[in-house]
Design an enzyme around this catalytic site. Structure first.
Site, PDB file in Angstrom:
ATOM      1  N   MET A   1       0.839  -1.201   0.000  1.00 23.09           N
ATOM      2  CA  MET A   1       0.000   0.000   0.000  1.00 23.09           C
ATOM      3  C   MET A   1       0.876   1.255   0.000  1.00 23.09           C
ATOM      4  SD  MET A   1      -3.459  -0.911   2.014  1.00 23.09           S
ATOM      5  CE  MET A   1      -2.848  -0.709   3.684  1.00 23.09           C
TER       6      MET A   1
ATOM      7  N   ALA B   1       4.065   4.004   0.875  1.00 24.03           N
ATOM      8  CA  ALA B   1       4.823   4.535   2.015  1.00 24.03           C
ATOM      9  C   ALA B   1       5.922   3.514   2.341  1.00 24.03           C
ATOM     10  CB  ALA B   1       3.925   4.833   3.217  1.00 24.03           C
ATOM     11  N   LEU B   2       6.719   3.238   1.339  1.00 28.93           N
ATOM     12  CA  LEU B   2       7.666   2.120   1.380  1.00 28.93           C
ATOM     13  C   LEU B   2       8.765   2.294   2.422  1.00 28.93           C
ATOM     14  CD1 LEU B   2       8.035   1.513  -2.477  1.00 28.93           C
ATOM     15  CD2 LEU B   2       6.518   0.339  -0.851  1.00 28.93           C
TER      16      LEU B   2
ATOM     17  N   HIS C   1       9.262  -3.505   3.170  1.00 29.95           N
ATOM     18  CA  HIS C   1       8.921  -3.769   1.764  1.00 29.95           C
ATOM     19  C   HIS C   1      10.173  -4.179   0.981  1.00 29.95           C
ATOM     20  CE1 HIS C   1       5.797  -0.669   3.019  1.00 29.95           C
ATOM     21  NE2 HIS C   1       5.049  -1.691   2.684  1.00 29.95           N
TER      22      HIS C   1
ATOM     23  N   LYS D   1       4.969  -9.721   9.347  1.00 25.39           N
ATOM     24  CA  LYS D   1       4.459  -8.588  10.142  1.00 25.39           C
ATOM     25  C   LYS D   1       2.939  -8.651  10.227  1.00 25.39           C
ATOM     26  CE  LYS D   1       3.999  -4.230  11.636  1.00 25.39           C
ATOM     27  NZ  LYS D   1       2.829  -3.749  10.988  1.00 25.39           N
TER      28      LYS D   1
ATOM     29  N   GLN E   1      -2.795 -11.935   7.976  1.00 27.18           N
ATOM     30  CA  GLN E   1      -2.988 -11.727   6.539  1.00 27.18           C
ATOM     31  C   GLN E   1      -2.342 -12.854   5.741  1.00 27.18           C
ATOM     32  OE1 GLN E   1      -2.629  -7.786   4.525  1.00 27.18           O
ATOM     33  NE2 GLN E   1      -0.579  -8.469   4.036  1.00 27.18           N
TER      34      GLN E   1
ATOM     35  N   SER F   1       4.324   1.371   7.817  1.00 28.50           N
ATOM     36  CA  SER F   1       4.050   2.665   7.183  1.00 28.50           C
ATOM     37  C   SER F   1       3.399   3.617   8.186  1.00 28.50           C
ATOM     38  CB  SER F   1       3.124   2.477   5.980  1.00 28.50           C
ATOM     39  OG  SER F   1       3.718   1.594   5.050  1.00 28.50           O
TER      40      SER F   1
HETATM   41  P1  AMP Z   1       1.614  -2.759   3.500  1.00 27.32           P
HETATM   42  O1  AMP Z   1       2.158  -1.810   2.499  1.00 27.32           O
HETATM   43  O2  AMP Z   1       1.705  -2.282   4.909  1.00 27.32           O
HETATM   44  O3  AMP Z   1       0.244  -3.290   3.138  1.00 27.32           O
HETATM   45  O4  AMP Z   1       2.569  -4.019   3.462  1.00 27.32           O
HETATM   46  C1  AMP Z   1       2.881  -4.655   2.252  1.00 27.32           C
HETATM   47  C2  AMP Z   1       3.627  -5.935   2.555  1.00 27.32           C
HETATM   48  O5  AMP Z   1       4.818  -5.629   3.273  1.00 27.32           O
HETATM   49  C3  AMP Z   1       2.816  -6.894   3.434  1.00 27.32           C
HETATM   50  O6  AMP Z   1       3.029  -8.226   2.998  1.00 27.32           O
HETATM   51  C4  AMP Z   1       3.426  -6.672   4.784  1.00 27.32           C
HETATM   52  O7  AMP Z   1       3.310  -7.786   5.654  1.00 27.32           O
HETATM   53  C5  AMP Z   1       4.864  -6.405   4.438  1.00 27.32           C
HETATM   54  N1  AMP Z   1       5.516  -5.684   5.533  1.00 27.32           N
HETATM   55  C6  AMP Z   1       5.111  -4.518   6.104  1.00 27.32           C
HETATM   56  N2  AMP Z   1       5.923  -4.195   7.133  1.00 27.32           N
HETATM   57  C7  AMP Z   1       6.855  -5.176   7.224  1.00 27.32           C
HETATM   58  C8  AMP Z   1       7.960  -5.434   8.096  1.00 27.32           C
HETATM   59  N3  AMP Z   1       8.274  -4.611   9.096  1.00 27.32           N
HETATM   60  N4  AMP Z   1       8.688  -6.554   7.893  1.00 27.32           N
HETATM   61  C9  AMP Z   1       8.360  -7.416   6.892  1.00 27.32           C
HETATM   62  N5  AMP Z   1       7.342  -7.231   6.045  1.00 27.32           N
HETATM   63  C10 AMP Z   1       6.591  -6.133   6.207  1.00 27.32           C
END
Ligand code: AMP
Length: 284
Positions: A30, A32-33, A37, A152, A156, A189
């Site tokens: 989503m 805000a990398l 990510h 994380k 999900q 994010s």
């Molecule tokens: P998001 O953009 O928050 O929806 O996350 C996109 C992907 O990145 C999802 O599969 C999250 O589980 C993964 N993700 C987010 N934060 C972390 C983190 N700290 N460590 C590992 N994977 C992450």
């Protein structure tokens, strides 16, 4: 790095890669990398995949409109970051193509009962329907060999694995370890919304999990330790649970062996989650 917006171009790009004999790796985000990510992209690259990252802030997985409005968005810097991570193609689909009825409800929903109703799902009704629906669509359009998700968002990952199994999607789901800051805070994010004081309180989530891992059991004692740790830091506890790592069912005090501890809490209006593998020991 290729940049793609339209769904047909996106479909064709993935198809071309498959025809050229490459395996496509999908990294849904989503935006805000951050380094979390990046770790997913690194895992895909290590497997030799052609890496397609999607950035789409999916409104269907937000049950709270204020949370959706406050969700951080940084499209410009995200594009530079994605390129620096080694993404081969960045897809930023439009709302009109992802959910043509939006803001009216979308009639088609993928729902994973049970796994999607507990923990996060209990406090955020409809959240995992939104997640499963968007991941199904991203996977159907992309046709990846592998899709990468972070531990994380442990629940999900479980929901996506179950959906892939039940729908017979031809994709390997790869779970990647949680990336943390040096102080233990799981990267998210949402962390940009925490000021220094809130951040210090947010550390109680990872501390609670570390204390649970040291403690070793029984499960009910771990729940108490985790909850107390978060409450002491003035965190509004969403849940603090110890569950079976596959079914996510709460474990009883007689349980031993590998388990997952998961916590959720709200700090200054920001909802945070974290989790950790734990080993429940006998004879305590
Ligand atoms: P998001 O953009 O928050 O929806 O996350 C996109 C992907 O990145 C999802 O599969 C999250 O589980 C993964 N993700 C987010 N934060 C972390 C983190 N700290 N460590 C590992 N994977 C992450």
């Amino acid at each position: 790095m290729r940049r793609v917006v339209g769904i047909e171009e996106w479909r064709r790009l993935a198809e071309d890669q498959r025809l050229a004999g490459r395996r496509v790796g999908l990294v849904p985000t989503m935006g805000a990398l951050h380094a979390g990510h990046r770790s997913l992209v690194a895992a895909a690259r290590a497997n030799g995949d052609f890496v397609i990252m999607t950035i789409f802030v999916n409104p269907r997985q937000f049950n709270d409109p204020a949370d959706l409005r406050a969700y951080p968005r940084a499209p410009e810097s995200d594009r530079a970051l994605a390129e620096s991570f080694g993404v081969d193609a960045l897809v930023e689909p439009t709302m009109a193509e992802m959910w043509p009825s939006y803001p009216e409800p979308t009639p088609t929903t993928v729902s994973v009962a049970g796994l999607g109703d507990v923990l996060e799902g209990a406090g955020r009704p409809g959240h995992f329907d939104g997640v499963a629906s968007v991941v199904a669509k991203l996977a159907i359009v992309t046709g990846p060999s592998r899709a990468y998700f972070g531990e994380k968002d442990f629940q999900q990952l479980a929901v996506v694995r179950r959906m892939v199994l039940d729908l017979g999607l031809d994709v390997e789901v790869v779970g990647c370890a949680i990336v943390r800051d040096e102080d233990g805070l799981a990267l998210s994010s949402r962390n940009v919304r925490l000021d220094a004081q809130a951040r210090a309180r947010a550390l109680s989530l990872s501390r609670a999990l570390a204390l649970a891992a040291e403690h070793g059991g029984p499960a009910s004692a771990l729940r108490e330790v985790m909850r107390a740790t978060m409450v002491a830091a003035d965190v509004v506890v969403g849940y603090a649970d110890v569950v079976d790592p596959v079914t996510l069912e709460p474990l009883g005090d007689d349980a031993t062996g590998r388990a997952r501890a998961l916590v959720a809490g709200v700090v200054d209006g920001v909802r945070l989650i974290d989790n950790r593998e734990i080993e429940l020991r006998k004879g305590r």
